[in-house]
Design an enzyme around this catalytic site. Structure first.
Site, PDB file in Angstrom:
ATOM      1  N   CYS A  78      44.362  73.499  30.042  1.00 38.21           N
ATOM      2  CA  CYS A  78      44.467  72.986  31.414  1.00 38.21           C
ATOM      3  C   CYS A  78      45.823  73.390  32.007  1.00 38.21           C
ATOM      4  O   CYS A  78      46.054  74.563  32.262  1.00 38.21           O
ATOM      5  CB  CYS A  78      44.234  71.477  31.431  1.00 38.21           C
ATOM      6  N   HIS A 177      39.314  70.686  28.843  1.00 36.54           N
ATOM      7  CA  HIS A 177      39.968  70.002  27.730  1.00 36.54           C
ATOM      8  C   HIS A 177      39.070  70.005  26.492  1.00 36.54           C
ATOM      9  O   HIS A 177      38.199  69.148  26.373  1.00 36.54           O
ATOM     10  CB  HIS A 177      40.276  68.547  28.111  1.00 36.54           C
ATOM     11  N   GLU A 179      39.783  69.051  23.576  1.00 35.80           N
ATOM     12  CA  GLU A 179      40.018  67.822  22.791  1.00 35.80           C
ATOM     13  C   GLU A 179      39.303  66.624  23.399  1.00 35.80           C
ATOM     14  O   GLU A 179      39.264  65.559  22.789  1.00 35.80           O
ATOM     15  CB  GLU A 179      41.524  67.570  22.659  1.00 35.80           C
TER      16      GLU A 179
END
Lengths: 237, 259
Positions: A78, A177, A179
């Protein structure tokens, strides 16, 4: 393998650190660029504002750019992806300048783009086993690379197509993202760690080092790699 | 294509989930970490922790709960209820929250939105608005719906957006817990007024209520709590129905399973 997780001083690094650590690497959170660049791989996380993150870069961007251009394995997520570019409309301050192009405000009715979006991947190993890819975005800005060859995945939001991911050398940039993208995202991070391990092994072989030296547990694990999919020298397909 | 989101809300008090007793056989039925991870596996797109602790000690436990959850949860986590000043935001994000939501604190001092967005980015600042119909307007309430304010929900939503909120969590007090469907008129009015994502909340009783929130209420996301915790339905059942009606929610695919 030691991975530097760079801390700009704002936001959540927890899930990202845990997801990468789960792949069997040693994650070190640091706000010291000199320390970060001597580790085996670098993670630029995706929280905060561009200006603040740019201020955390050393005035001379050349050492970071040279390290990445020289093959240091890295991933920018990001905001971390946006930092790889020359600069951003969000705020003053230069990026690292590894990927030619600029970060622009999303030109769509609803900003930020918040939620899960489809990612059209173009065969890069970081997306191996992740198809179809749907990933979590939270962004108001997108990267506009000068050269379309740098793009390894696209997404579309409100009819606008933009770069979902880029790659130069062994540096990957993901606008979403991983994660926060559940199993699909964790698979991408695992793929990146695999690719980074491949780079580290190749580097150590070139340097003529004894990779499997007794007493170096991390390097010993690295000896299990690389696999064909993770070889960095295969380049962008 | 951006997918409409199904968000699961858990009420957390002193480190325990207060509601949410459906998942029998877990090591710790009321553990927020276990429950959040379980909802991720079911296909939830995000999780919200709403801290309902009354005491300062309870709020201290929240940071620890968030930290333990973030180690195991790999979808976005929003934390509400524990943030009173802008100084509370940093520790919550560092503990592992991706977004914080503010309600009463923002009404008391709206600069928490402005300063929060400047320091941490709009994407992590959620303005939570509790509204109830009052003759020809929707009135905002604070303190868990107990205290009326002079604020009109539409005007307040617009101000929250202008001050930097990246998302509006819009709860209809009239519909909360009633399970007759979201307040579509309110949801649509706010979504048309503010150009940030709106999360519909309050009233979910069945999957068609979520469909209507997306299609008629123009919501980007729908918050679900009671019907999941009470075992009326599951996230995967809701998403199967929505997919059947052509609502493009994210479906977890076998090919994207963990390596």
């Amino acid at each position: 393998m030691r991975v530097a997780l760079f801390d700009y001083g704002a936001g959540n690094l927890h899930s990202l650190g845990k997801a990468i650590e789960a792949e069997g690497v040693d994650v070190q959170v640091t706000d010291d660029w000199a320390a970060a660049l001597v580790m085996d791989a670098l993670v630029l996380p995706g929280v905060g504002a561009f200006g603040q993150a740019a201020r955390s870069l050393p005035d001379d961007r050349a050492p970071i750019r040279d390290a990445l251009a020289g093959g240091l394995p890295a991933i920018g997520i990001c905001l971390g992806m946006q930092l790889l570019f020359d600069g951003s409309d969000e705020s003053q301050g230069d990026g690292i300048g590894l990927v030619p192009g600029r970060v622009r405000k999303l030109d769509t009715p609803v900003v930020p783009q918040m939620g899960w979006n489809d990612v059209e991947t173009l065969g890069d190993p970081v997306f191996a086993g992740v198809d179809p890819a749907v990933a979590y975005y939270a962004n108001s800005y997108v990267c506009v690379p000068d050269h379309e060859e740098d793009v390894i995945a696209w997404s579309e939001y409100a009819g606008k197509r933009y770069a979902a991911a880029v790659r130069r050398h062994n540096t990957w940039g993901l606008q979403f993202h991983p994660e926060k993208s559940s199993h699909a995202g964790r698979r991408m991070l695992a793929n990146w760690v695999r690719a980074a391990r491949g780079v580290v092994v190749a580097r150590d072989v070139v340097a003529g080092r004894e990779v499997l030296a007794a007493g170096d547990g991390a390097a010993g694990r690295d000896g299990d790699y690389p696999s064909p999919g993770g070889r960095p020298e295969s380049g962008v397909p | 294509m951006l997918r409409p989101r199904v968000i699961v809300c858990l009420d957390v008090k002193e480190g325990r989930v207060v509601k949410g007793t459906r998942f029998k056989g877990l090591r710790d039925v009321g553990d927020p970490v276990e429950l959040a991870a379980r909802y991720e596996e079911e296909g939830a797109d995000e999780v919200v922790f709403l801290d309902v602790s009354a005491s300062r000690e309870g709020r201290g436990t929240l940071l620890d709960t968030v930290r333990r959850t973030a180690e195991r949860l790999f979808i976005p986590l929003t934390v509400g209820g524990g943030v009173r000043t802008v100084e509370d935001i940093g520790p919550m994000l560092r503990a592992g929250a991706d977004k914080i939501s503010v309600n009463s604190a923002a009404v008391r001092d709206p600069s928490i939105l402005t300063e929060g967005a400047e320091q941490f980015g709009s994407q992590c600042i959620v303005a939570s608005i509790d509204a109830a119909r009052d003759s020809d307007m929707y009135r905002c309430y604070t303190h868990g719906g107990s205290q009326p304010t002079e604020l009109d929900a539409l005007e307040w939503a617009a101000e929250c957006k202008d001050r930097g909120a990246g998302e509006i969590l819009l709860t209809s007090i009239d519909r909360d817990g009633v399970r007759t469907g979201y307040e579509l008129e309110l949801t649509r009015a706010v979504a048309e007024r503010v150009h940030v994502p709106v999360i519909a909340s309050g009233g979910a009783g069945a999957s068609e209520h979520l469909r209507d929130a997306f299609a008629q209420g123009l919501a980007s996301a729908a918050l679900v709590a009671g019907i999941l915790h009470d075992g009326v339905t599951t996230v995967s059942a809701l998403k199967r129905d929505l997919t059947g009606w052509g609502v493009p929610v994210r479906m977890t695919s076998p090919t994207s399973a963990s390596p």
